[in-house]
Design an enzyme around this catalytic site. Sequence first.
Site, PDB file in Angstrom:
ATOM      1  N   HIS A  41       0.607  -0.821   0.162  1.00 46.28           N
ATOM      2  CA  HIS A  41       0.191   0.108  -0.003  1.00 46.28           C
ATOM      3  C   HIS A  41       1.003   1.207   0.045  1.00 46.28           C
ATOM      4  O   HIS A  41       0.736   2.632  -0.681  1.00 46.28           O
ATOM      5  CB  HIS A  41      -0.960   0.300   1.167  1.00 46.28           C
ATOM      6  CG  HIS A  41      -1.737  -0.954   1.680  1.00 46.28           C
ATOM      7  ND1 HIS A  41      -1.373  -2.190   2.094  1.00 46.28           N
ATOM      8  CD2 HIS A  41      -2.442  -1.763   0.523  1.00 46.28           C
ATOM      9  CE1 HIS A  41      -2.732  -2.746   2.140  1.00 46.28           C
ATOM     10  NE2 HIS A  41      -3.438  -2.501   1.314  1.00 46.28           N
ATOM     11  N   GLN A  65     -17.886  -5.547  -1.048  1.00 43.66           N
ATOM     12  CA  GLN A  65     -17.329  -6.714  -1.902  1.00 43.66           C
ATOM     13  C   GLN A  65     -17.316  -7.915  -0.563  1.00 43.66           C
ATOM     14  O   GLN A  65     -16.234  -8.913  -1.476  1.00 43.66           O
ATOM     15  CB  GLN A  65     -16.225  -5.578  -2.177  1.00 43.66           C
ATOM     16  CG  GLN A  65     -15.197  -5.589  -0.782  1.00 43.66           C
ATOM     17  CD  GLN A  65     -14.456  -4.426  -1.647  1.00 43.66           C
ATOM     18  OE1 GLN A  65     -14.186  -2.874  -1.970  1.00 43.66           O
ATOM     19  NE2 GLN A  65     -12.542  -5.190  -1.600  1.00 43.66           N
ATOM     20  N   GLY A 152      -2.810  -1.190  -7.102  1.00 41.37           N
ATOM     21  CA  GLY A 152      -2.094  -2.109  -7.143  1.00 41.37           C
ATOM     22  C   GLY A 152      -2.271  -3.711  -8.806  1.00 41.37           C
ATOM     23  O   GLY A 152      -3.389  -3.309  -8.494  1.00 41.37           O
TER      24      GLY A 152
END
Length: 284
Positions: A41, A65, A152
């Site tokens: 992160h 999610q 990412g």
Amino acid sequence: MSITLKQVNDIESLQAEIKKWHDAGERIAFVPTMGNLHEGHLQLVDVAKQKADRCVVSIFVNPTQFGPNEDLEQYPRTQKKDCELLATRGADLVFLPSVDVIYGDEVSSDIHVPEQLNNQLCGKNRPGHFDGVASVVAKLFNAVNPDVAVFGNKDYQQVQVIRWLVSELNLKIKVIGAPIVREDDGLAMSSRNQYLTNNERQRASRLQNILQLIAGELRKGRRDYSALSEEATLALNKTGWKVDYIEILRPNLTQPTEKTRDFIILAAANLGKPRLIDNLKCTI
Ligand code: AMP
């Protein structure tokens, strides 16, 4: 250590801060996260700081999610430490909304990712996951109003979903996919790695190794993609893994042909409790 990390919990305060920066002509890069921050992160923060004048990070464990049998309740929440790390790394603002601030009364996904993107890889194995990701990111984009957003490439399909979202909503946000950050033995860093036992942790880099082996076979000229994936699946399953998928695709996540030269090899597998994902780009 920077002492200038602003912490805000509500959208009004967030937008007041962002407006000051935009009014001063500054560009804003945004890094959405679910917290429990690690070096993977923090390197997104580094990229964000290179691409814009201000870096805004959100920490929000997004309920929509997670599937019904997934780890929403147990997902590690380490807000204080996360904020210290973000301050040290030079982020300008962290947005820490509650579920209520993001969703109000209705915790549900309003955005539906198209079938051809959703019905494969992690989307196939985690129904509703990418609708949840797209919905929360749309809300966060709307709240933050960034110029740049950094995600990412570890979550490669997620980056494609975000690119679709930005195009679908005609947003003027530049989406950047940042490199995968790995442990020394090659294991992709993940908040879920801490669920591994010591023994599993020692075996976990095998997921990356198997992707490298497939890349090696492609370089040697093999084009029987399904057979190659099946062999790799069997090899992992024999050593205690439970493979969800191993797929050899083109970088746009379509099926390769005989003539394809650019590949992405993607895998998801359980090792004990955690479900780990990884991918490898390969040009031959
Ligand atoms: P998460 O907190 O797991 O939702 O991840 C937030 C962001 O960090 C997503 O864009 C992830 O793709 C990214 N990320 C997580 N782990 C890594 C890693 N090992 N390398 C690069 N990016 C990562």
